[in-house]
Design an enzyme around this catalytic site. Structure first.
Site, PDB file in Angstrom:
ATOM      1  CG  PHE A  62     -12.044  -0.368   2.694  1.00 26.12           C
ATOM      2  CD1 PHE A  62     -11.421  -0.935   3.802  1.00 26.12           C
ATOM      3  CD2 PHE A  62     -11.514  -0.603   1.436  1.00 26.12           C
ATOM      4  CE1 PHE A  62     -10.280  -1.725   3.649  1.00 26.12           C
ATOM      5  CE2 PHE A  62     -10.374  -1.395   1.275  1.00 26.12           C
ATOM      6  CZ  PHE A  62      -9.753  -1.960   2.389  1.00 26.12           C
ATOM      7  CB  VAL A  63      -9.977   5.248   1.540  1.00 35.42           C
ATOM      8  CG1 VAL A  63     -11.012   6.116   2.222  1.00 35.42           C
ATOM      9  CG2 VAL A  63      -8.841   4.918   2.500  1.00 35.42           C
ATOM     10  CG  ASP A 118      -1.367   1.660   3.155  1.00 34.86           C
ATOM     11  OD1 ASP A 118      -1.109   1.324   4.331  1.00 34.86           O
ATOM     12  OD2 ASP A 118      -1.927   0.893   2.349  1.00 34.86           O
ATOM     13  CG  ASP A 168      -8.311  -0.207   9.755  1.00 36.74           C
ATOM     14  OD1 ASP A 168      -9.167   0.680   9.884  1.00 36.74           O
ATOM     15  OD2 ASP A 168      -8.606  -1.404   9.589  1.00 36.74           O
ATOM     16  CG  ASP A 188      -5.304  -3.405  -1.865  1.00 36.87           C
ATOM     17  OD1 ASP A 188      -4.774  -2.935  -0.842  1.00 36.87           O
ATOM     18  OD2 ASP A 188      -5.698  -4.580  -1.937  1.00 36.87           O
ATOM     19  CE  LYS A 232     -10.113   3.234   7.106  1.00 37.13           C
ATOM     20  NZ  LYS A 232     -10.577   1.891   6.718  1.00 37.13           N
ATOM     21  N   GLY A 286       0.765  -1.254   0.000  1.00 34.17           N
ATOM     22  CA  GLY A 286       0.000   0.000   0.000  1.00 34.17           C
ATOM     23  C   GLY A 286       0.788   1.292   0.000  1.00 34.17           C
TER      24      GLY A 286
HETATM   25  P1  IMP Z   1      -4.082  -2.349  10.616  1.00 38.75           P
HETATM   26  O1  IMP Z   1      -3.154  -3.420  11.090  1.00 38.75           O
HETATM   27  O2  IMP Z   1      -5.516  -2.716  10.895  1.00 38.75           O
HETATM   28  O3  IMP Z   1      -3.733  -0.978  11.145  1.00 38.75           O
HETATM   29  O4  IMP Z   1      -4.010  -2.378   9.076  1.00 38.75           O
HETATM   30  C1  IMP Z   1      -3.234  -1.576   8.319  1.00 38.75           C
HETATM   31  C2  IMP Z   1      -3.265  -2.044   6.878  1.00 38.75           C
HETATM   32  O5  IMP Z   1      -4.603  -2.400   6.496  1.00 38.75           O
HETATM   33  C3  IMP Z   1      -2.858  -0.946   5.939  1.00 38.75           C
HETATM   34  O6  IMP Z   1      -1.481  -0.951   5.693  1.00 38.75           O
HETATM   35  C4  IMP Z   1      -3.663  -1.253   4.706  1.00 38.75           C
HETATM   36  O7  IMP Z   1      -2.946  -2.128   3.872  1.00 38.75           O
HETATM   37  C5  IMP Z   1      -4.905  -1.956   5.196  1.00 38.75           C
HETATM   38  N1  IMP Z   1      -6.075  -1.042   5.267  1.00 38.75           N
HETATM   39  C6  IMP Z   1      -6.708  -0.591   6.363  1.00 38.75           C
HETATM   40  N2  IMP Z   1      -7.726   0.228   6.058  1.00 38.75           N
HETATM   41  C7  IMP Z   1      -7.723   0.322   4.714  1.00 38.75           C
HETATM   42  C8  IMP Z   1      -8.539   1.051   3.776  1.00 38.75           C
HETATM   43  O8  IMP Z   1      -9.475   1.808   4.102  1.00 38.75           O
HETATM   44  N3  IMP Z   1      -8.216   0.885   2.467  1.00 38.75           N
HETATM   45  C9  IMP Z   1      -7.202   0.075   2.039  1.00 38.75           C
HETATM   46  N4  IMP Z   1      -6.417  -0.604   2.873  1.00 38.75           N
HETATM   47  C10 IMP Z   1      -6.678  -0.489   4.201  1.00 38.75           C
HETATM   48 MG    MG Z   2      -3.216  -3.179   1.870  1.00 36.13          MG
END
Ligand code: IMP
Ligand code: MG
Length: 173
Positions: A149-150, A97, A100, A156, A128, A41
């Site tokens: 979701f973006v 990127d 979340d 992606d 987020k 990403g």
């Molecule tokens: P986390 O471990 O939940 O913080 O996930 C982070 C990863 O989830 C990011 O590096 C993205 O690859 C993916 N991700 C989380 N939210 C989105 C979104 O809204 N769009 C696309 N990818 C996302």
């Molecule tokens: Mg991703």
């Protein structure tokens, strides 16, 4: 899945990338920085960000996978590509990127810290906050966004839409 609206335009992104880079340049002046982009990403953000950096940098990418073609984290972090650089005593900046749940970033920081770094910071284009399951905070954040979701600018949905210049919201069906 359909694109429902533009959230952040490419011009807004360009301006923000310059602002983040200016802070990084100030914070690391006179030092050598190891910038590690998290695949897939971050690749477009990474390419734009490093070209605004005027401190000495070395560039690497790490592959991690926590999403399996969906929009919910599986909670597991799989290293699919590791770095070759010796990070002993290095100042490391992880480039993501989006943060979340915070699981990926928190685990990465924990893992890198065990490699005897001098420092590790995290830079994320998007955050987020409302989705966080831990107390992880990134050091540099571009935009705070709602729980939507973006895609685009490298992000992606099931592998699609990475090439879009703007960041857009996807309507999940
Ligand atoms: P986390 O471990 O939940 O913080 O996930 C982070 C990863 O989830 C990011 O590096 C993205 O690859 C993916 N991700 C989380 N939210 C989105 C979104 O809204 N769009 C696309 N990818 C996302
Ligand atoms: Mg991703």
């Amino acid at each position: 899945m359909n694109i429902s609206k533009t959230l952040i335009t490419k011009d807004e992104i360009t301006e923000k990338v310059k602002a983040i880079a200016a802070r990084i340049n100030d914070d690391y002046r006179g030092r050598e920085l190891y910038v590690i982009g998290i695949l897939n990403g971050s690749f477009i953000f990474m390419a734009d960000l490093i070209r605004e950096l005027d401190v000495d940098i070395k560039v690497e990418f790490m592959g991690v996978s926590s999403y399996e073609d969906g929009t919910e984290s599986t909670g597991k972090l799989r290293i699919t590509k590791d770095i070759k650089l010796n990070l002993n005593s290095a100042d490391v900046l992880i480039v993501e990127d989006i943060i979340d749940s915070g699981v990926t970033a928190a685990r990465l920081v924990e893992m890198l810290k065990s490699r005897n770094l001098h420092s590790v910071k995290v830079c994320a284009l998007l955050n987020k906050q409302s989705r966080r399951v831990n107390d992880f905070t990134a050091d540099y954040i571009g935009f705070e966004i709602e729980d939507e979701f973006v895609v685009g600018y490298g992000l992606d949905c099931a592998g699609k839409f990475r090439q879009m210049k703007d960041i857009c919201v996807v309507e999940l069906d």
